[in-house]
Design a protein around this motif. Structure first.
Motif, mmCIF file in Angstrom:
data_model
loop_
_atom_site.group_PDB
_atom_site.id
_atom_site.type_symbol
_atom_site.label_atom_id
_atom_site.label_comp_id
_atom_site.label_asym_id
_atom_site.label_seq_id
_atom_site.Cartn_x
_atom_site.Cartn_y
_atom_site.Cartn_z
ATOM 1 N N ALA B 132 -0.106 -3.011 3.818
ATOM 2 C CA ALA B 132 1.078 -3.313 4.134
ATOM 3 C C ALA B 132 1.382 -1.933 5.206
ATOM 4 O O ALA B 132 2.002 -2.370 6.139
ATOM 5 N N ALA B 135 1.016 -4.250 8.756
ATOM 6 C CA ALA B 135 2.213 -4.775 8.914
ATOM 7 C C ALA B 135 3.857 -3.628 9.323
ATOM 8 O O ALA B 135 4.440 -4.109 10.097
ATOM 9 N N TYR B 136 3.140 -2.746 8.075
ATOM 10 C CA TYR B 136 4.695 -1.692 8.145
ATOM 11 C C TYR B 136 5.266 -1.312 10.012
ATOM 12 O O TYR B 136 6.069 -1.120 10.429
ATOM 13 N N THR B 139 5.928 -3.957 12.557
ATOM 14 C CA THR B 139 6.923 -4.546 12.350
ATOM 15 C C THR B 139 7.669 -3.311 12.668
ATOM 16 O O THR B 139 9.200 -3.692 13.132
ATOM 17 N N ASN B 242 8.953 -11.333 12.838
ATOM 18 C CA ASN B 242 8.320 -10.102 11.696
ATOM 19 C C ASN B 242 7.753 -10.744 9.974
ATOM 20 O O ASN B 242 7.119 -9.756 9.589
ATOM 21 N N LYS B 243 8.254 -11.418 9.901
ATOM 22 C CA LYS B 243 7.988 -11.824 8.348
ATOM 23 C C LYS B 243 6.650 -12.409 8.332
ATOM 24 O O LYS B 243 5.883 -12.203 7.319
ATOM 25 N N TRP B 246 4.205 -9.512 7.879
ATOM 26 C CA TRP B 246 3.863 -9.500 6.701
ATOM 27 C C TRP B 246 3.290 -9.672 5.693
ATOM 28 O O TRP B 246 2.671 -9.775 5.012
ATOM 29 N N TYR B 247 2.953 -11.629 5.772
ATOM 30 C CA TYR B 247 3.235 -12.899 5.198
ATOM 31 C C TYR B 247 1.501 -12.673 5.533
ATOM 32 O O TYR B 247 0.596 -12.827 4.249
#
Lengths: 305, 358
Positions: B132, B135-136, B139, B242-243, B246-247
């Motif tokens: 994460a 990813a954070y 994004t 972005n989704k 994250w995914y």
């Protein structure tokens, strides 16, 4: 701690970063993203060490490092520029290959030690207090790292070749339409990056710690890649970034000597965490990144039929 | 003069042929490398690729090594499809092992049947947490996920090193940097008696199945494929990049975490300073070798597991350095990427002004 020894160790920690990042900066300005810096550094390091211990000549060692870097970069260039392979994947492959290849060659060199690269010694100047040791007492690769960075800055901003290189990186289709040899320019930039990574590796195995250890670059190739982003693809900021990271590396080495009671592993995390932090700070300014990043970076160029 | 020109339509045969050609070319390079090292190439290749799987035990060992590669490779393949480059699976693997292993150490005197599920859950969670972060950062701050996920790998390995040297060191372990050995109730059951084959391989098979369903039978899988194959169409359709980032990171991080916890609570049985021979990086090759396809990943995982197993045996029996395995893996990926060009392009040779196309 004394000022002069501190500065001297910062210089040795910064030089490999500066060498590798200078090469990668040129590669990326031509629109190619080579993630194989770590692999090219390792191959350069073992080639330099093997050549230097076989011939006893430091100069031949340095040359071998640069040539080995060029040779590995040629693999990358052939796959991405001629065979049009994905640059990210090929760069990763180059790193995996470099780690394995250097470890294989290096297996018979573990435990050998070399004399470190000779330092410049100018009668009268090198002995001057404080300034003498810092400015006139370095090895050749330190001076070379500054020389190459200045040369790259000059070529990029003041020469026709620099303009063409940037044009190829900004819009390969326009550059191609103007008659510039896009693929040839990119080959040149990729091989230059390889030579510089090879020199960075040679510095590690001949000067920084004059011995061979598996995976001795310890992520410096990746930090060099981050430095290019940090510098927003500009040579001047690259110098600042490389020395900042060099200083962080040295600070963590000396922290225990100053009575800091943080476990060594946490101190060793500092350069990696600093890299993440720096990337976040620079990249969050999306407009600046968009304005400075070569527009064609990582994109495959299909010559028009 | 060699030049590539785009094929009118994407070849159907080449994507299936390229992994085989790449493997054959790698074996040919192996012959050259072994000869250069003064080893009998026939014997070396036999020791490397045949001998390891010539016994039942050898086959179970192959599956033991394939399990983490398949688990991680499946997650990566999904992200790579959408051009999300998680290069830090090795770190997510390590944090998964730390989360799950820490739980096993904290409750080392428990024989509750909930212990193992708790360990596995925390392992997955650890991998997701570590995934994460890039990813954070990507994004929210636009930070390159390749570099951040890789830097976090170094951090995670240092963290594991600190734990086994410091707070989690086995009190009765003569100061060796090792944790205490996990209790029997913290260990995954073995599938075949007298082997080390554990539940991890079943998880790997399940991951393949779920991965296939995700990619082929779900909306998000469709979006992932469109983003990878036609980015412009994906933008016009309004798919959230972005989704997908994250995914991809939560999924691949979670699977890498599961692989990590399965390795310590299945194969190793304690925390050590080094728990992986680079599974997280090799899984990148697995994903590409498997054409980013779930069933391909399974085959790719088996091939790369064989290279590890063969490397170990070749080291003992004919004195080949362990590094040969890494070299082979790099060369294989080179050939794979090179041959890949033939999927979308054909080669045009020009010889004395005449063109020959393949």
């Amino acid at each position: 701690m004394d000022f002069v020894p501190f500065v001297l160790t910062v210089i040795t920690a910064s030089t490999p970063l500066l060498l590798a990042a200078t090469g990668e900066l040129v590669t990326e300005r031509s629109g190619v993203l080579n993630l194989g810096v770590e692999g090219m550094m390792l191959v350069g390091a073992i080639a330099a060490f093997a050549a230097a211990s076989a011939t006893g000549s430091a100069i031949l060692g340095v040359l071998a490092g640069a040539i080995a870097g060029i040779a590995t970069a040629t693999i990358f260039g052939f796959l991405t520029l001629t065979m049009l392979a994905n640059q990210v994947a090929t760069g990763l492959a180059l790193t995996i290959f470099g780690i394995g290849f250097s470890a294989l060659i290096g297996a018979s060199f573990v435990g050998f030690a070399l004399d470190p690269l000779p330092k410049l010694n100018i009668a009268g100047l090198s002995g001057v207090p404080v300034l003498g040791a810092i400015f006139f007492g370095q090895d050749a690769l330190v001076y070379l790292s500054f020389g190459m960075l200045s040369a790259v800055a000059w070529v990029l901003t003041r020469t026709r070749l620099g303009l063409i290189l940037k044009a190829v990186g900004e819009s390969h289709d326009s550059a191609h339409a103007l008659g510039h040899p896009v693929i040839l320019i990119r080959y040149g930039a990729v091989l230059f990056g390889g030579a510089m990574s090879g020199l960075a590796g040679a510095y590690l195995s001949l000067a920084y710690t004059p011995l061979w250890a598996e995976n001795m670059s310890a992520g410096r190739g990746w930090i060099a890649l981050a430095l290019v982003v940090f510098a927003t693809w500009r040579p001047g900021r690259l110098l600042f970034g490389a020395y900042m990271f060099g200083a962080i590396t040295i600070l963590q080495l000396h922290a225990q000597g100053w009575g800091v009671v943080i476990p060594s592993q946490f101190m060793s995390m500092l350069p990696y965490l600093a890299t993440v932090l720096v990337l976040v700070l620079i990249s969050s300014d999306r407009i600046r990144i968009r304005l400075n990043a070569p527009q064609c970076i990582g994109k495959v160029f299909h010559p028009a039929q | 003069m060699i030049r590539l020109e785009p094929r009118g339509e994407v070849s159907r045969i080449w994507p299936l042929l390229t992994p085989l050609i790449a493997i054959l070319l790698t074996l040919a390079s192996g012959v050259a490398i072994f000869s250069a090292m003064g080893k009998d190439p026939g014997l070396a290749l036999y020791t490397y690729f045949v001998q390891p799987v010539s016994t039942i035990y050898g086959v179970t060992e192959l599956l033991v090594k394939a399990a983490p590669l398949v688990l991680i490779g499946m997650g990566l393949a999904i992200g790579f499809r959408a051009n999300v480059w998680n290069i830090g699976a090795e770190g997510q693997f390590t944090i998964g092992a730390i989360f799950g292993g820490g739980f096993a150490i904290a409750f080392h005197d428990s024989d509750s049947i909930l212990l193992l599920p708790g360990i596995l859950f925390l392992g997955v969670l650890g991998g997701m947490v570590w995934g994460a972060i890039p990813a954070y950062l990507r994004t929210r701050f636009n930070a390159n996920e390749i570099l951040t996920s890789l830097m976090l790998t170094y951090v995670s390995i240092l963290l594991l090193n600190y734990l086994v040297h410091g707070p989690w060191r086995d009190p009765g372990g003569f100061n060796f940097p090792e944790s205490r050995i996990f209790s029997a109730s913290a260990m995954m059951p073995t599938l075949i008696a007298d082997s080390r084959l554990h539940l991890g391989f079943v998880f790997a098979l399940l991951a393949i199945l779920v991965g296939w369903l995700l990619l082929n039978r779900s909306v998000i899988g469709f979006q992932l494929r469109v983003v990878g194959q036609a980015p412009a169409a994906a933008r016009h359709a309004g798919f959230s990049q972005n989704k997908l980032i994250w995914y991809s990171f939560l999924l691949s991080g979670g699977l890498a975490g599961l692989a990590g916890v399965a390795e310590v609570a299945g194969t190793i049985g304690q925390l050590l300073p080094t728990i992986s021979p680079g599974y997280g990086f090799t899984a990148i090759i697995v994903a590409f070798l498997g054409r980013l396809n779930p069933f391909g990943v399974l085959l790719g995982g088996l091939v790369m597991a064989l290279s590890y197993l063969g490397g170990e045996i070749a080291q003992i029996e004919i004195g080949l350095p362990a590094a040969v395995t890494g070299l082979f893996q790099g060369i294989l990926l080179f050939f794979l990427l090179g041959c890949d060009a033939l999927t979308h392009n054909r080669i045009k040779f020009s010889i004395a002004g005449r063109f020959v196309r393949i």
